[in-house]
Design a protein around this motif. Structure first.
Motif, PDB file in Angstrom:
ATOM      1  N   LEU A 145      95.438  91.301  -4.407  1.00 20.91           N
ATOM      2  CA  LEU A 145      95.725  91.202  -5.838  1.00 20.91           C
ATOM      3  C   LEU A 145      96.608  89.993  -6.125  1.00 20.91           C
ATOM      4  O   LEU A 145      96.361  89.248  -7.082  1.00 20.91           O
ATOM      5  CB  LEU A 145      96.414  92.474  -6.318  1.00 20.91           C
ATOM      6  N   ALA A 146      97.621  89.761  -5.298  1.00 22.22           N
ATOM      7  CA  ALA A 146      98.523  88.625  -5.503  1.00 22.22           C
ATOM      8  C   ALA A 146      97.779  87.302  -5.422  1.00 22.22           C
ATOM      9  O   ALA A 146      97.974  86.399  -6.252  1.00 22.22           O
ATOM     10  CB  ALA A 146      99.665  88.666  -4.484  1.00 22.22           C
ATOM     11  N   THR A 147      96.907  87.159  -4.425  1.00 21.33           N
ATOM     12  CA  THR A 147      96.119  85.937  -4.283  1.00 21.33           C
ATOM     13  C   THR A 147      95.232  85.719  -5.505  1.00 21.33           C
ATOM     14  O   THR A 147      95.110  84.595  -6.020  1.00 21.33           O
ATOM     15  CB  THR A 147      95.253  86.003  -3.015  1.00 21.33           C
ATOM     16  N   TYR A 148      94.605  86.774  -5.971  1.00 24.30           N
ATOM     17  CA  TYR A 148      93.740  86.714  -7.143  1.00 24.30           C
ATOM     18  C   TYR A 148      94.524  86.305  -8.397  1.00 24.30           C
ATOM     19  O   TYR A 148      94.103  85.428  -9.164  1.00 24.30           O
ATOM     20  CB  TYR A 148      93.088  88.082  -7.333  1.00 24.30           C
ATOM     21  N   LEU A 149      95.702  86.889  -8.594  1.00 22.87           N
ATOM     22  CA  LEU A 149      96.511  86.600  -9.779  1.00 22.87           C
ATOM     23  C   LEU A 149      96.965  85.137  -9.795  1.00 22.87           C
ATOM     24  O   LEU A 149      97.026  84.510 -10.857  1.00 22.87           O
ATOM     25  CB  LEU A 149      97.728  87.520  -9.828  1.00 22.87           C
ATOM     26  N   LYS A 150      97.281  84.603  -8.632  1.00 22.42           N
ATOM     27  CA  LYS A 150      97.738  83.216  -8.559  1.00 22.42           C
ATOM     28  C   LYS A 150      96.660  82.233  -9.000  1.00 22.42           C
ATOM     29  O   LYS A 150      96.965  81.110  -9.401  1.00 22.42           O
ATOM     30  CB  LYS A 150      98.189  82.891  -7.140  1.00 22.42           C
ATOM     31  N   GLY A 151      95.401  82.644  -8.940  1.00 26.35           N
ATOM     32  CA  GLY A 151      94.311  81.759  -9.341  1.00 26.35           C
ATOM     33  C   GLY A 151      93.953  81.842 -10.800  1.00 26.35           C
ATOM     34  O   GLY A 151      93.119  81.063 -11.291  1.00 26.35           O
ATOM     35  N   LEU A 152      94.573  82.770 -11.562  1.00 23.90           N
ATOM     36  CA  LEU A 152      94.275  82.900 -12.986  1.00 23.90           C
ATOM     37  C   LEU A 152      95.052  81.882 -13.802  1.00 23.90           C
ATOM     38  O   LEU A 152      96.177  81.493 -13.453  1.00 23.90           O
ATOM     39  CB  LEU A 152      94.636  84.303 -13.476  1.00 23.90           C
ATOM     40  N   SER A 153      94.472  81.450 -14.920  1.00 23.70           N
ATOM     41  CA  SER A 153      95.206  80.619 -15.865  1.00 23.70           C
ATOM     42  C   SER A 153      96.263  81.469 -16.558  1.00 23.70           C
ATOM     43  O   SER A 153      96.236  82.709 -16.509  1.00 23.70           O
ATOM     44  CB  SER A 153      94.254  80.047 -16.915  1.00 23.70           C
ATOM     45  N   THR A 154      97.211  80.811 -17.220  1.00 24.13           N
ATOM     46  CA  THR A 154      98.232  81.561 -17.964  1.00 24.13           C
ATOM     47  C   THR A 154      97.575  82.430 -19.025  1.00 24.13           C
ATOM     48  O   THR A 154      97.992  83.569 -19.266  1.00 24.13           O
ATOM     49  CB  THR A 154      99.232  80.592 -18.612  1.00 24.13           C
ATOM     50  N   TYR A 155      96.522  81.915 -19.669  1.00 27.50           N
ATOM     51  CA  TYR A 155      95.814  82.677 -20.687  1.00 27.50           C
ATOM     52  C   TYR A 155      95.168  83.926 -20.086  1.00 27.50           C
ATOM     53  O   TYR A 155      95.307  85.036 -20.611  1.00 27.50           O
ATOM     54  CB  TYR A 155      94.754  81.793 -21.338  1.00 27.50           C
ATOM     55  N   ALA A 156      94.458  83.765 -18.975  1.00 24.24           N
ATOM     56  CA  ALA A 156      93.812  84.907 -18.326  1.00 24.24           C
ATOM     57  C   ALA A 156      94.853  85.883 -17.780  1.00 24.24           C
ATOM     58  O   ALA A 156      94.655  87.104 -17.790  1.00 24.24           O
ATOM     59  CB  ALA A 156      92.895  84.430 -17.213  1.00 24.24           C
ATOM     60  N   LYS A 157      95.984  85.333 -17.327  1.00 21.16           N
ATOM     61  CA  LYS A 157      97.055  86.200 -16.835  1.00 21.16           C
ATOM     62  C   LYS A 157      97.577  87.087 -17.957  1.00 21.16           C
ATOM     63  O   LYS A 157      97.904  88.264 -17.739  1.00 21.16           O
ATOM     64  CB  LYS A 157      98.192  85.334 -16.261  1.00 21.16           C
ATOM     65  N   PHE A 158      97.637  86.538 -19.179  1.00 20.92           N
ATOM     66  CA  PHE A 158      98.068  87.370 -20.304  1.00 20.92           C
ATOM     67  C   PHE A 158      97.088  88.508 -20.561  1.00 20.92           C
ATOM     68  O   PHE A 158      97.494  89.641 -20.826  1.00 20.92           O
ATOM     69  CB  PHE A 158      98.231  86.548 -21.585  1.00 20.92           C
TER      70      PHE A 158
ATOM     71  N   THR B 270      94.149  75.765 -18.758  1.00 25.41           N
ATOM     72  CA  THR B 270      93.609  74.798 -17.793  1.00 25.41           C
ATOM     73  C   THR B 270      94.288  74.882 -16.427  1.00 25.41           C
ATOM     74  O   THR B 270      93.995  74.090 -15.535  1.00 25.41           O
ATOM     75  CB  THR B 270      93.757  73.373 -18.344  1.00 25.41           C
ATOM     76  N   ASP B 271      95.213  75.831 -16.255  1.00 29.14           N
ATOM     77  CA  ASP B 271      95.952  75.916 -14.990  1.00 29.14           C
ATOM     78  C   ASP B 271      95.401  77.001 -14.064  1.00 29.14           C
ATOM     79  O   ASP B 271      96.100  77.465 -13.163  1.00 29.14           O
ATOM     80  CB  ASP B 271      97.449  76.141 -15.250  1.00 29.14           C
TER      81      ASP B 271
END
Length: 530
Positions: free
Chosen positions: A394-407, A377-378
């Motif tokens: 890429l950095a801006t895009y990654l900051k918008g992902l949830s922890t789950y999507a980041k994994f 949910t983050d």
């Protein structure tokens, strides 16, 4: 009429000497330019101007020699030409389309206006694609070794060919190709200062790029800021274990740890030696020293690789400090390189000397399977696998992902170029989503998930390859005694700011999930040579 000769000038050749000698003796009128047409100018050469490019670079495969050594060889080279010889250093400024114009302006500035080089008063001698930078400005080009500019075929060995022969196997001084082509002005200097050994070492080093960097994807502005921000914490952790005398910091980054140690009254009589392989960081260390930022004047910086050889004399050091370095050696070099690094440090320490190694570490039960609950949910949970052409996007895009999507993104990217495939399985239990994977892979993700600015660089690195007990065993195998104050620990700040509310770990037992404490994140290894 002036002759401008731009190049890195790591060495000079017999061909270059004879070519310029003939120009000086015969004049420029009949000399053919790159089009095969005589220059048609009967004016004599009044001076030759060497523009030594990458003058601010040294100790790399691309530029092994410092500017002053190159200038010494050129000065001796020009002594018997019978023409006034001038030498000007031109710093590297990256891939600049107007580099030719920059070089001319640099010479005008460094000569305090004595040389204002234009197509009307100057011809350029060049046999590499660099010639196009001057040709576009209207300069006539003397091709020297160049025979065919469509294929870049040359009639004689180029200076860099000679450098590569020197870097090869055997004694370079007796290499027939080297002796045939290398001008005595360079040969004698290379032999006197043992430069061949230096070049052989640099060319053997496959861990470092041609321009002296361990990785080409790191944002050094972010990296330097992070190093300075945590420098005090690192120093406070390590200060009680430092022993007076000769103190070395390998992987010193921008010299922040040394700067703090210099301000410690206990080490007022000590000498400090900073070793940094990354050219960009080494340059900052040198600038800080010039700025007078170190309270102790006995601070010396060197750009060297501590993996391929010793960076200090044998049995000379009382303290060697490394921080967040050894995992990079494993990551970018390999296991053999790390073992060699450990052996090198043992050889450099004096009896009673200590190696203080602060770094990340893997958990003891790293191969056990854990279940990982991730916050969904983050941030966004979709399009986790988009590609970007630049680091900032890429950095801006990654900051918008949830922890789950980041994994999910991490699982795709982590050490992919090294051939590693992260194995995991998705599960649903009691209405919750979990990821089942090895504890070591979970730790790799947890420790790396917030490095958005340097994501591509971090994806090459591994933190958990050895547990603390494995580290201890390898150090003891090398001859060290590991002091009892050494320990692996879980960083409370990391737990509070990076893990809590983002990642929770569980172990499965009898069909039930039992919460696990957060694993160790860092270690302090105190290795003494007895």
């Amino acid at each position: 009429m002036y002759l401008l000769f731009p190049g890195r000038h790591q060495l000079l050749t017999h061909f270059q000497f004879d070519y310029i000698k003939n120009l000086a003796a015969d004049g420029l009128g009949r000399a053919p330019d790159i089009q095969g047409l005589p220059l048609g100018n009967n004016r004599k050469l009044s001076a030759i101007i060497f523009a030594v490019t990458s003058a601010n670079h040294s100790n790399t495969r691309r530029n092994p020699l410092p500017f002053y050594i190159r200038a010494m060889a050129i000065q001796e080279f020009g002594r018997t030409l019978g023409i006034p010889t001038f030498i000007y250093g031109v710093d590297d400024v990256g891939n600049l389309q107007s580099f030719g114009s920059y070089t001319l302006k640099r010479i005008h500035h460094e000569s305090e206006g004595m040389f204002d080089l234009t197509p009307a008063n100057t011809v350029v001698m060049c046999s590499t694609p660099v010639l196009e930078l001057y040709e576009h400005q209207g300069f006539r080009i003397l091709p020297a070794e160049l025979e065919d500019r469509t294929t870049w075929k040359h009639t004689s060995a180029m200076p860099w060919d000679v450098v590569e022969w020197i870097a090869g196997e055997g004694r370079w001084e007796t290499n027939e190709n080297v002796k045939k082509h290398m001008h005595p002005s360079s040969f004698d200097l290379w032999k006197k200062y043992r430069l061949g050994d230096k070049v052989k070492l640099l060319f053997r080093d496959k861990m470092i790029s041609d321009d002296g960097d361990i990785t080409t994807t790191r944002d050094y502005n972010t990296y330097v800021r992070q190093m300075d921000e945590i420098a005090l914490l690192k120093y406070q952790d390590t200060a009680p274990h430092i022993r007076k005398g000769r103190i070395g910091d390998i992987g010193c980054a921008v010299g922040s740890w040394i700067k703090l140690a210099c301000g410690d009254e206990r080490f007022r009589e000590s000498d400090f030696y900073g070793i940094e392989v990354a050219r960009h960081l080494f340059d900052i260390c040198q600038q800080r020293k010039h700025n007078g930022e170190f309270a102790n004047p006995f601070v010396f910086f060197s750009q060297r690789n501590a993996v391929t050889g010793l960076v200090f004399d044998r049995s000379s050091m009382n303290t060697i400090h490394t921080s967040s370095l050894t995992h990079e050696i494993e990551s970018y070099g390999g296991r053999q390189e790390l073992l060699q690094f450990i052996e090198n440090r043992f050889q450099e320490l004096a009896p009673g000397g200590i190696w203080v190694n602060r770094d990340v570490v893997g958990p003891e039960s790293k191969n056990e399977t854990v279940w990982m609950s991730l916050n969904q949910t983050d941030g966004r949970n979709d399009d986790f696998d988009k590609s970007f052409a630049d680091r900032e996007s890429l950095a801006t895009y990654l900051k918008g992902l949830s922890t789950y999507a980041k994994f999910l993104r991490f699982a795709r990217d982590f050490r992919k170029k090294e051939g590693y495939a992260l194995s995991y399985a998705l599960h649903e239990k009691n209405g919750e989503s979990f990821v089942a994977l090895k504890l070591s892979d979970a730790c790799e993700f947890m420790s790396r998930k917030d490095y958005n600015d340097n994501w591509e660089s971090e994806m090459h690195e591994t933190f958990t390859f050895w547990s603390f007990s494995e580290w201890k065993q390898h150090l003891e195998d090398a001859g060290f005694a590991v002091l009892p104050e050494s320990a692996a620990y879980t960083n409370d700040w990391i737990v509070k700011n990076r893990f809590e509310g983002k990642v929770t770990l569980f172990a499965e037992a009898g069909g039930q999930l039992q919460p696990l404490p957060y694993p160790v994140t860092n270690m302090m290894l105190l290795a003494e040579k007895r």
